[in-house]
Design a protein around this motif. Structure first.
Motif, PDB file in Angstrom:
ATOM      1  N   GLU A   1       9.358   5.686   4.509  1.00  0.00           N
ATOM      2  CA  GLU A   1       8.290   6.067   5.433  1.00  0.00           C
ATOM      3  C   GLU A   1       7.226   4.960   5.528  1.00  0.00           C
ATOM      4  OE1 GLU A   1       7.531   8.219   7.596  1.00  0.00           O
ATOM      5  OE2 GLU A   1       5.368   7.833   7.757  1.00  0.00           O
ATOM      6  N   LEU A   2       6.859   4.363   4.381  1.00  0.00           N
ATOM      7  CA  LEU A   2       5.839   3.309   4.413  1.00  0.00           C
ATOM      8  C   LEU A   2       6.381   2.046   5.092  1.00  0.00           C
ATOM      9  CD1 LEU A   2       2.895   2.731   3.667  1.00  0.00           C
ATOM     10  CD2 LEU A   2       3.689   1.841   1.475  1.00  0.00           C
ATOM     11  N   CYS A   3       7.659   1.749   4.835  1.00  0.00           N
ATOM     12  CA  CYS A   3       8.272   0.602   5.527  1.00  0.00           C
ATOM     13  C   CYS A   3       8.280   0.851   7.040  1.00  0.00           C
ATOM     14  CB  CYS A   3       9.706   0.384   5.026  1.00  0.00           C
ATOM     15  SG  CYS A   3       9.797  -0.268   3.340  1.00  0.00           S
ATOM     16  N   ARG A   4       8.579   2.070   7.437  1.00  0.00           N
ATOM     17  CA  ARG A   4       8.591   2.413   8.864  1.00  0.00           C
ATOM     18  C   ARG A   4       7.205   2.190   9.470  1.00  0.00           C
ATOM     19  NH1 ARG A   4      11.701   2.489  12.718  1.00  0.00           N
ATOM     20  NH2 ARG A   4      13.295   3.664  11.566  1.00  0.00           N
ATOM     21  N   ARG A   5       6.182   2.684   8.778  1.00  0.00           N
ATOM     22  CA  ARG A   5       4.811   2.498   9.276  1.00  0.00           C
ATOM     23  C   ARG A   5       4.463   1.024   9.425  1.00  0.00           C
ATOM     24  NH1 ARG A   5       0.057   6.522   7.239  1.00  0.00           N
ATOM     25  NH2 ARG A   5       1.352   8.349   6.837  1.00  0.00           N
ATOM     26  N   ALA A   6       4.824   0.256   8.399  1.00  0.00           N
ATOM     27  CA  ALA A   6       4.516  -1.181   8.445  1.00  0.00           C
ATOM     28  C   ALA A   6       5.295  -1.853   9.574  1.00  0.00           C
ATOM     29  CB  ALA A   6       4.830  -1.834   7.098  1.00  0.00           C
ATOM     30  N   HIS A   7       6.537  -1.423   9.744  1.00  0.00           N
ATOM     31  CA  HIS A   7       7.401  -1.992  10.788  1.00  0.00           C
ATOM     32  C   HIS A   7       6.824  -1.716  12.174  1.00  0.00           C
ATOM     33  CE1 HIS A   7      10.804  -1.779  13.666  1.00  0.00           C
ATOM     34  NE2 HIS A   7      11.283  -2.802  12.965  1.00  0.00           N
TER      35      HIS A   7
ATOM     36  N   GLY B   1       9.766  -6.788   4.410  1.00  0.00           N
ATOM     37  CA  GLY B   1      10.761  -6.275   3.478  1.00  0.00           C
ATOM     38  C   GLY B   1      10.140  -5.587   2.286  1.00  0.00           C
ATOM     39  N   VAL B   2      10.789  -5.739   1.151  1.00  0.00           N
ATOM     40  CA  VAL B   2      10.349  -5.021  -0.051  1.00  0.00           C
ATOM     41  C   VAL B   2      10.274  -5.979  -1.232  1.00  0.00           C
ATOM     42  CG1 VAL B   2      11.260  -2.773   0.684  1.00  0.00           C
ATOM     43  CG2 VAL B   2      12.743  -4.362  -0.590  1.00  0.00           C
ATOM     44  N   MET B   3       9.493  -5.591  -2.207  1.00  0.00           N
ATOM     45  CA  MET B   3       9.458  -6.347  -3.464  1.00  0.00           C
ATOM     46  C   MET B   3       9.398  -5.369  -4.628  1.00  0.00           C
ATOM     47  SD  MET B   3       5.638  -7.852  -4.172  1.00  0.00           S
ATOM     48  CE  MET B   3       5.619  -7.545  -5.947  1.00  0.00           C
ATOM     49  N   PHE B   4       9.774  -5.854  -5.782  1.00  0.00           N
ATOM     50  CA  PHE B   4       9.650  -5.052  -7.000  1.00  0.00           C
ATOM     51  C   PHE B   4       9.465  -6.009  -8.161  1.00  0.00           C
ATOM     52  CE2 PHE B   4      13.889  -5.934  -8.632  1.00  0.00           C
ATOM     53  CZ  PHE B   4      14.586  -6.267  -7.483  1.00  0.00           C
TER      54      PHE B   4
ATOM     55  N   ALA C   1      -2.781 -20.157   7.072  1.00  0.00           N
ATOM     56  CA  ALA C   1      -2.040 -19.521   5.977  1.00  0.00           C
ATOM     57  C   ALA C   1      -1.036 -18.515   6.518  1.00  0.00           C
ATOM     58  CB  ALA C   1      -3.020 -18.838   5.037  1.00  0.00           C
ATOM     59  N   ASN C   2       0.145 -18.626   6.000  1.00  0.00           N
ATOM     60  CA  ASN C   2       1.185 -17.645   6.293  1.00  0.00           C
ATOM     61  C   ASN C   2       1.156 -16.642   5.140  1.00  0.00           C
ATOM     62  OD1 ASN C   2       3.518 -16.233   6.744  1.00  0.00           O
ATOM     63  ND2 ASN C   2       4.892 -17.994   6.407  1.00  0.00           N
ATOM     64  N   MET C   3       0.300 -15.628   5.282  1.00  0.00           N
ATOM     65  CA  MET C   3       0.034 -14.716   4.166  1.00  0.00           C
ATOM     66  C   MET C   3       0.879 -13.454   4.265  1.00  0.00           C
ATOM     67  SD  MET C   3      -2.243 -15.739   1.922  1.00  0.00           S
ATOM     68  CE  MET C   3      -2.469 -14.144   1.122  1.00  0.00           C
ATOM     69  N   THR C   4       1.459 -13.105   3.148  1.00  0.00           N
ATOM     70  CA  THR C   4       2.128 -11.815   3.026  1.00  0.00           C
ATOM     71  C   THR C   4       1.432 -11.051   1.906  1.00  0.00           C
ATOM     72  OG1 THR C   4       4.228 -12.759   3.717  1.00  0.00           O
ATOM     73  CG2 THR C   4       4.326 -10.654   2.552  1.00  0.00           C
ATOM     74  N   VAL C   5       1.215  -9.760   2.119  1.00  0.00           N
ATOM     75  CA  VAL C   5       0.604  -8.952   1.061  1.00  0.00           C
ATOM     76  C   VAL C   5       1.569  -7.842   0.668  1.00  0.00           C
ATOM     77  CG1 VAL C   5      -1.736  -9.466   1.836  1.00  0.00           C
ATOM     78  CG2 VAL C   5      -0.603  -7.391   2.656  1.00  0.00           C
ATOM     79  N   ALA C   6       1.556  -7.507  -0.607  1.00  0.00           N
ATOM     80  CA  ALA C   6       2.372  -6.411  -1.113  1.00  0.00           C
ATOM     81  C   ALA C   6       1.486  -5.188  -1.279  1.00  0.00           C
ATOM     82  CB  ALA C   6       2.995  -6.789  -2.448  1.00  0.00           C
ATOM     83  N   LEU C   7       2.012  -4.011  -0.971  1.00  0.00           N
ATOM     84  CA  LEU C   7       1.236  -2.787  -1.116  1.00  0.00           C
ATOM     85  C   LEU C   7       2.191  -1.608  -1.270  1.00  0.00           C
ATOM     86  CD1 LEU C   7       1.595  -1.673   1.972  1.00  0.00           C
ATOM     87  CD2 LEU C   7      -0.288  -3.238   2.433  1.00  0.00           C
ATOM     88  N   ASP C   8       1.615  -0.476  -1.707  1.00  0.00           N
ATOM     89  CA  ASP C   8       2.477   0.672  -1.984  1.00  0.00           C
ATOM     90  C   ASP C   8       1.879   1.990  -1.486  1.00  0.00           C
ATOM     91  OD1 ASP C   8       0.487   1.280  -3.795  1.00  0.00           O
ATOM     92  OD2 ASP C   8       1.756   1.207  -5.576  1.00  0.00           O
ATOM     93  N   SER C   9       0.892   1.902  -0.570  1.00  0.00           N
ATOM     94  CA  SER C   9       0.266   3.147  -0.100  1.00  0.00           C
ATOM     95  C   SER C   9      -0.107   3.041   1.369  1.00  0.00           C
ATOM     96  CB  SER C   9      -0.995   3.448  -0.919  1.00  0.00           C
ATOM     97  OG  SER C   9      -2.010   2.500  -0.631  1.00  0.00           O
TER      98      SER C   9
ATOM     99  N   LEU D   1       4.983  -6.709   2.486  1.00  0.00           N
ATOM    100  CA  LEU D   1       6.114  -6.233   1.695  1.00  0.00           C
ATOM    101  C   LEU D   1       5.714  -4.900   1.082  1.00  0.00           C
ATOM    102  CD1 LEU D   1       7.340  -9.370  -0.371  1.00  0.00           C
ATOM    103  CD2 LEU D   1       8.236  -8.522   1.805  1.00  0.00           C
ATOM    104  N   VAL D   2       6.605  -3.946   1.120  1.00  0.00           N
ATOM    105  CA  VAL D   2       6.340  -2.666   0.466  1.00  0.00           C
ATOM    106  C   VAL D   2       6.859  -2.757  -0.970  1.00  0.00           C
ATOM    107  CG1 VAL D   2       6.982  -0.226   0.414  1.00  0.00           C
ATOM    108  CG2 VAL D   2       6.279  -1.304   2.566  1.00  0.00           C
ATOM    109  N   GLU D   3       5.990  -2.384  -1.914  1.00  0.00           N
ATOM    110  CA  GLU D   3       6.374  -2.529  -3.317  1.00  0.00           C
ATOM    111  C   GLU D   3       7.092  -1.281  -3.813  1.00  0.00           C
ATOM    112  OE1 GLU D   3       3.554  -4.368  -5.909  1.00  0.00           O
ATOM    113  OE2 GLU D   3       5.013  -4.396  -7.554  1.00  0.00           O
ATOM    114  N   LEU D   4       8.230  -1.506  -4.416  1.00  0.00           N
ATOM    115  CA  LEU D   4       9.065  -0.430  -4.959  1.00  0.00           C
ATOM    116  C   LEU D   4       8.922  -0.389  -6.476  1.00  0.00           C
ATOM    117  CD1 LEU D   4      12.348  -1.307  -3.002  1.00  0.00           C
ATOM    118  CD2 LEU D   4      10.443   0.173  -2.254  1.00  0.00           C
ATOM    119  N   ASP D   5       9.051   0.790  -7.021  1.00  0.00           N
ATOM    120  CA  ASP D   5       9.098   0.937  -8.484  1.00  0.00           C
ATOM    121  C   ASP D   5      10.561   1.099  -8.893  1.00  0.00           C
ATOM    122  OD1 ASP D   5       8.755   1.474 -11.152  1.00  0.00           O
ATOM    123  OD2 ASP D   5       8.020   3.525 -10.840  1.00  0.00           O
TER     124      ASP D   5
END
Lengths: 367, 367
Positions: B149-155, B164-167, B100-108, B129-133
């Motif tokens: 900051e969260l994207c940086r940590r994930a990167h 990347g990001v999702m919303f 599985a090529n799994m991607t998860v979205a999160l915001d914390s 993917l980092v979730e944006l509001d």
């Protein structure tokens, strides 16, 4: 197993509370000489139906054929409280085991004719209750003479056994302290039906009432012989809000995990409308789609399918990501129906679990 | 088989309409160079996901683990658009097939830390993917610096691949003719996030948008690379009411039987809140929980679990007991989830059927 090991959202039941709820209603029915025929739509489980029968229930009430089929594991005395209209359903009625002591409720000559023709074609016999409208305005006959005429037809027809009348006083949802007037009105309406039937020589063997909110007042409805409460096994936020149970009698919750606190003033759990269901609180001005068992002031303010928004604006409680909470839904019957297994807790452990066996719909005439 | 042979209520789909809906969205995405990653929560069927992939979808979006597990029959490219928080879910993430090529979205940071630790402990890698509001105020980060900051940590983290990001612009539910302003506001918000990320040298490979109501405007959101609509495969009364589809594009209905006409001004069908779901029409002033496909002016005014009350006060149409009707629910995703099988109609016949395989919840970490 510890409940911490299961994925959320999960349907969980406090077994001590459930058993106490079962005992209390069984005692009420026995104390008042009322037959108890629980509606199993709330739990949809033959195992739990068997526990109701063990406590003295004379049989069960069901709303559809999957329920009718599966409940035979617990009892052969089954009331289908929904008119079986149309060939596919009548074929399904015939496909039930011959041992089943089936009664069907109906409110029209058309529905009666279908059941009669089916019974005669297959040399079977079905019990029939004629459904009365005592103010709910959903199904049921409100005109006394029309009701008497349908009872007469059922009484005289071959292939069916007219057993009496039923009604569903679901509109009596007021706070119990304000139910007196509504109960009196239902009683007055009911007496008109019963007197007219007796004048015609039609003595109903069964006069069946229903619904948990009104159950505890059933002995005040003169002539009632049985009650069909469903929700009482688990209770829910609505039942507590109207005073028909205490908050500490709520046995069913949806176990949920806090997954996001990114938006100020709220926390998001993984239980949304596909785990809690979406139903406004009725008979109460309180808001939200559920409340936390341990923080009843924290309500589910909004939902998406897999997100529940806990409103933190009126509380100092601040959950952290990963915390687990127990959500009491507004309406338990429709929440249980969204889960295929319920986890029974006692003393902080999962003691047993059972499938919500009769959830969903059978679409094929024979299975 | 004729649809007349099945028991109601039943979930049915007009196959011609469904295929036309699938084609239309695939064409829109292709025309605008957008990757299409349908949210399968609407149908929960690997078979239908495969039809979406055959029409060019790059993968699918899911909301929970049963969906993730089952959709691997259709694609290995799966986005879990819900933060996998807590050990049981992280164990379930590990239990997914290695292909599985799994991607998860999160915001914390908490959710990210769990995924990173899990990936490293098991020598796996998950996309993030980092979730944006962008205005929905459900989940997602609204503060630009916090998101960066969260994207940086994930990167920078080992074990995860920051994609990347999702919303989710679910709040854009206005009638399409009034969406312009809302779309412009989302676009302005989105650009603030994207510019800040680029200034930090964080170029998102994926900028993922969602939701059927806003899908047709996705090309107006600068920088968006993919869309995640779900409802479009079937559509529903809400989607039609806001103008995001025509009434004739509603492919899904609940087939129901008229079982009672005893109360004046209404007819009762056997599809209630356990077949249609209970959800107010949003983005519209119209009432009711659904409307008849062939008589859109006849709405489901009220419901119990197994009863739907058709309001006949504004129509001369008078159904008879036993008549069958097709009800278009307000919200299709939650209605499908109440049925375990969907019956596909073409030319008045049932051509095929498929299970709603991913309905319900897996509660065990491994299955």
């Amino acid at each position: 197993m510890s409940p911490d090991e299961i994925l959320t959202p999960a349907a969980v039941v406090d077994l001590d509370r459930m058993e106490s709820n079962l005992d209390r209603m069984a005692r009420y029915a026995a104390d008042h000489g009322l037959a108890l025929r629980p509606h199993i739509k709330t739990h949809k489980s033959p195992d739990l139906a068997a526990e109701q029968v063990r406590r003295g229930a004379i049989g069960v009430t069901v709303a559809q054929f999957r329920e009718a089929s599966l409940m035979q594991a617990a009892t052969d005395n089954i009331l289908l409280a929904h008119p079986p209209v149309g060939d596919p359903k009548l074929r399904r009625l015939v496909a039930l085991p011959a041992t089943a002591n089936m009664t069907v409720a109906l409110d029209s000559p058309e529905a009666l004719a279908g059941v009669v023709a089916t019974a005669r074609a297959h040399d079977l016999s079905f019990g029939v209750l004629v459904e009365l409208d005592v103010g709910m305005q959903r199904v049921g006959i409100s005109e006394v003479s029309t009701a008497v005429e349908l009872c007469r037809r059922a009484h005289d027809a071959d292939g069916v056994d007219w057993r009496g009348v039923m009604f569903y006083p679901g509109h009596i949802r007021q706070h119990v302290s304000r139910q007196d007037e509504a109960i009196a009105a239902v009683d007055a309406t009911l007496q008109r039906f019963l007197e007219a039937l007796r004048q015609e020589g039609l003595e109903p063997g069964t006069v069946s009432a229903g619904s948990t909110p009104a159950a505890w007042s059933s002995h005040r409805l003169r002539g009632v012989t049985e009650i069909r409460p469903g929700t009482y096994i688990f209770n829910d936020r609505t039942t507590a809000a109207i005073g028909a149970c205490g908050w500490e009698d709520c046995a069913y919750t949806v176990l949920a995990t806090v997954v996001s606190t990114a938006v100020a003033g709220q926390a998001v759990v993984d239980a949304g409308s596909k785990a809690l269901f979406r139903e406004e609180l009725r008979g109460s001005d309180e808001a939200g789609y559920g409340a936390l068992l341990d923080h009843p002031d924290v309500v589910v303010r909004g939902m998406s399918e897999e997100h529940g928004i806990l409103d933190l604006r009126g509380t100092s409680w601040r959950p952290r990501i990963g915390d687990r909470v127990h959500v009491v839904p507004n309406h338990v019957c429709v929440s249980v129906n969204l889960h295929e297994r319920v986890w029974g807790l006692r003393g902080g452990r999962i003691e047993r679990s059972w499938p919500v066996a009769a959830r969903g719909w059978d679409n094929l005439p024979a299975t």
